[in-house]
Design an enzyme around this catalytic site. Structure first.
Site, PDB file in Angstrom:
ATOM      1  N   GLU A  31      54.658  65.165 -13.495  1.00 25.11           N
ATOM      2  CA  GLU A  31      55.675  64.140 -13.187  1.00 25.11           C
ATOM      3  C   GLU A  31      56.494  63.811 -14.434  1.00 25.11           C
ATOM      4  O   GLU A  31      55.932  63.555 -15.504  1.00 25.11           O
ATOM      5  CB  GLU A  31      54.978  62.863 -12.705  1.00 25.11           C
ATOM      6  N   TYR A  63      53.037  47.143 -10.700  1.00 26.64           N
ATOM      7  CA  TYR A  63      51.920  46.211 -10.873  1.00 26.64           C
ATOM      8  C   TYR A  63      51.154  46.680 -12.090  1.00 26.64           C
ATOM      9  O   TYR A  63      51.365  47.817 -12.549  1.00 26.64           O
ATOM     10  CB  TYR A  63      51.008  46.194  -9.633  1.00 26.64           C
ATOM     11  N   CYS A  66      52.396  61.581  -8.013  1.00 32.52           N
ATOM     12  CA  CYS A  66      51.459  60.557  -8.491  1.00 32.52           C
ATOM     13  C   CYS A  66      51.100  59.515  -7.421  1.00 32.52           C
ATOM     14  O   CYS A  66      50.373  59.818  -6.500  1.00 32.52           O
ATOM     15  CB  CYS A  66      52.020  59.901  -9.754  1.00 32.52           C
ATOM     16  N   SER A 123      49.645  60.139 -15.054  1.00 31.53           N
ATOM     17  CA  SER A 123      48.654  59.094 -14.820  1.00 31.53           C
ATOM     18  C   SER A 123      48.125  58.571 -16.146  1.00 31.53           C
ATOM     19  O   SER A 123      47.524  59.321 -16.913  1.00 31.53           O
ATOM     20  CB  SER A 123      47.514  59.652 -13.970  1.00 31.53           C
ATOM     21  N   LYS A 171      60.065  60.458  -5.210  1.00 37.70           N
ATOM     22  CA  LYS A 171      58.826  59.662  -5.172  1.00 37.70           C
ATOM     23  C   LYS A 171      58.973  58.514  -4.182  1.00 37.70           C
ATOM     24  O   LYS A 171      59.948  57.755  -4.237  1.00 37.70           O
ATOM     25  CB  LYS A 171      58.512  59.134  -6.572  1.00 37.70           C
TER      26      LYS A 171
END
Lengths: 309, 317
Positions: free
Chosen positions: B44, B117, B148, B174, B111
């Site tokens: 990504e 968050y 992801c 990630s 995506k």
């Protein structure tokens, strides 16, 4: 300076659990932590266009661990450890700092800050630059000035050394605000700011920080006999556990109480965390223009063109 | 059947330095080609780095950008999944993954789920995609491409598999976190991802290909650990954590058929049931009146649900 082991490697301590108390929920994979932190140090320096770092080496476990990590990241010859005792500092502190320097084979420098501090507060009944009013200043004020003089020395030496100041404050002291703003907390980046004291001990033992440094009672050494745990009124394992459940795991007061944390301790620690919020953030700027740094002008610190050339 | 050689480009992009990352992609594509790979998967935002913030607009490319087409021109006789910031005609910015094949940009996935968050702030800087489609590839199978967080939503791998995908590809940046000794691999994030990918591969009886980046952006470190999971849910290959590298792994596409014959989960899926219940749930969540607790053909007294559903547009109080 000894060439005992010039690769920044110490002997990992096999019986770490004998050296300190480790709450089980705080146990981490020390090899992953070491790897991430060494990469972090290397990246922070490289992205800023530097290959050298320096730090204030106190003789305590936090700066010892950061020295070991930095030596691994960039090689001991690129690390300058500055020892900055005050005349009342414990002689053991300098001895322990020297132990780290010898073990790592890094560069070191000793700057006695007594004249700087006494120059302001005065000495032997003679007033200093601060005048009569500060002669009897409380230990807290004296301690803060010492921490800030050390910051001044480090940032001055950083120019001559051509390196960045590496931070040495841990997560526990940051969360409860047990730091001096613009003093010991001042740095270009901080590898261990997300490790609780108990975790610092764990990584330090794994990476080979000398045992006497891991074993001794943590102290800011700002006045004789001072220890963190006496000053705070709780032990690091207790405090670390409480902070972990309160902050990382978002437990409520009732849940903390059910877990056996005494109400007054919880209250006190919550107050310490809340009242020290300002120490963990950059000073606020009043929003006026169309784009304001930190509000709606948001760039990575390290972006194309940001490195020193 | 000839095995398919997959190359996982577990690289560490330079944040915001598009030209350098493009050059690195071309270099790794050439290496993968020389190693006999048929499919090369990059992570990504491998072309831009992840923690872009306001740099996102500065590194964005349209899908006909000459730089992207230049990269595509390196894919003659090859399939590659690359990821970048896509700027749409209306200037929305998307986190995108493109399938490059035989010199063309064949397909772009935007995506769908933008985590905003914890340490993530994607929705501030990016728009979310609206389409989930599989794509026919020169490999002779359909691919399902996701990015992801898309894989932290069950419906995504399920929909892709129902739409015919046999290879589910997830490209990720990630961030490693939740360092704890209790986890199987010492890192909470890695442990969670491993559970997800094995589960999806098994439940969709498809290959799951996961390419995660390494290196650091600012304060966050990316843990790598790219994997290929067989339709049986068993790991065929697991790349090391944190190490940059081009890792190759061979798979037998015939394993998909074997698994689906032996374990016909996809045959037994009941998308019509899902759709019916999802309509009801959606109606409830959006305040449309439907209240059917029982099976559709039970209790002759109540009107059929379809009729209730279409007629039941009154707002709940």
């Amino acid at each position: 300076m000894s060439a005992a082991s010039g690769d920044g490697q110490g002997e990992p301590n096999q019986d770490a659990d004998r050296l300190f108390e480790l709450p089980p929920e705080l146990a981490i994979d020390t090899e992953i932590a070491r790897r991430v932190l060494v990469d972090f140090i290397r990246n922070q320096l490289r992205q800023a266009g530097f290959s050298r770092g320096l730090l204030g080496l106190s003789g305590g476990i936090d700066s010892a661990l950061v020295a070991f990590l930095t030596a691994q990241a960039i090689g001991p010859k690129n690390l300058l450890c500055v020892l900055m005792p005050y005349r009342t500092s414990s002689p053991e502190s300098v001895e322990h700092a020297r132990l780290v320097v010898e073990r790592l084979g890094c560069e070191s420098d000793l700057v006695d800050i007594s004249a700087m501090v006494d120059g302001y507060f005065g000495r032997d009944g003679n007033p200093g630059a601060g005048g009569e009013a500060v002669r009897e200043a409380a230990p807290l004020r004296r301690g803060n000035l010492m921490a800030r003089e050390r910051m001044c020395v480090l940032y001055d030496r950083s120019v001559a050394w051509g390196g960045l100041v590496v931070g040495t404050g841990n997560k526990t002291e940051s969360l409860i605000g047990y730091t001096t703003l613009f003093g010991d907390s001042a740095c270009a980046f901080n590898p261990i700011g997300d490790l609780y004291k108990s975790q610092v001990r764990q990584v330090a033992a794994a990476i080979g920080v000398p045992e006497p440094i891991i074993r001794k009672a943590p102290s800011a050494d700002l006045w004789p006999g001072q220890t963190d745990e006496v000053e705070a009124g709780f032990t690091y394992p207790e405090l670390d556990r409480l902070l972990f459940w309160m902050i990382d795991k978002r437990r409520t007061d009732d849940e903390l109480s059910a877990m056996g944390f005494p109400g007054p301790t919880v209250e006190r620690v919550k107050r310490l965390v809340a009242t020290s919020e300002f120490k963990r953030q950059v000073p606020p700027v009043a929003k006026l223009g169309p784009r304001t740094t930190g509000v709606d002008y948001l760039y990575p610190r390290r972006r194309p063109g940001s490195a020193r050339t | 059947m000839q095995p398919l050689r997959i190359a996982l480009a577990q690289l560490a992009p330079r944040l915001g330095v598009l030209e350098e990352n493009l050059a690195r992609h071309r270099e790794l594509l050439a290496q993968a080609r020389a190693a006999g790979a048929g499919l090369v998967v990059f992570p990504e935002l491998g072309l831009t780095g992840y923690q872009l913030q306001d740099l996102a607009a500065e590194v964005a490319m349209r899908k006909d950008d000459p730089r992207l087409l230049g990269l595509a021109s390196d894919t003659k006789g090859l399939s590659a999944v690359v990821s970048f910031v896509e700027e749409a005609d209306d200037h929305r910015l998307f986190i995108a993954a493109a399938l490059l094949e035989d010199g063309d940009v064949r397909f772009v996935h935007r995506k769908l789920f933008l985590p905003t968050y914890g340490l993530f702030d994607e929705r501030r800087f990016f728009a979310a995609g609206d389409r989930l489609r599989t794509v026919d590839s020169r490999l002779g199978v359909k691919l399902g491409i996701a990015i992801c967080e898309d894989f932290w939503h069950l419906g995504v791998p399920e929909t892709l598999a129902l739409d015919g995908a046999q290879l589910l590809i997830n490209v990720s940046s990630s961030p490693g976190r939740d360092l704890a000794a209790i986890h199987e691999v010492g890192l909470g994030t890695a442990a969670s991802w491993r559970t997800l990918m094995r589960t999806y591969a098994q439940l969709t009886t498809s290959f799951v290909i996961f390419c995660n980046r390494v290196g650091m952006d600012e304060t966050i470190s990316f843990w790598g650990g790219s994997e290929v999971i067989a339709p049986s849910g068993d790991a065929v290959f697991t790349a090391p954590l944190f190490d940059e590298g081009l890792y190759t792994v061979d798979i037998e596409l015939g394993d998909v058929r074997r698994e689906r014959i032996g374990l016909p989960l996809l045959r037994d899926e009941r998308p019509e049931l899902h759709l019916r219940e999802l309509r009801r749930i959606l109606a409830h969540r959006t305040g449309l009146e439907i209240d059917e607790a029982s099976e559709p053909d039970e209790g002759g007294g109540t009107p059929p649900p379809a009729k209730r559903a279409t007629g039941g547009r009154e707002k709940r109080p």
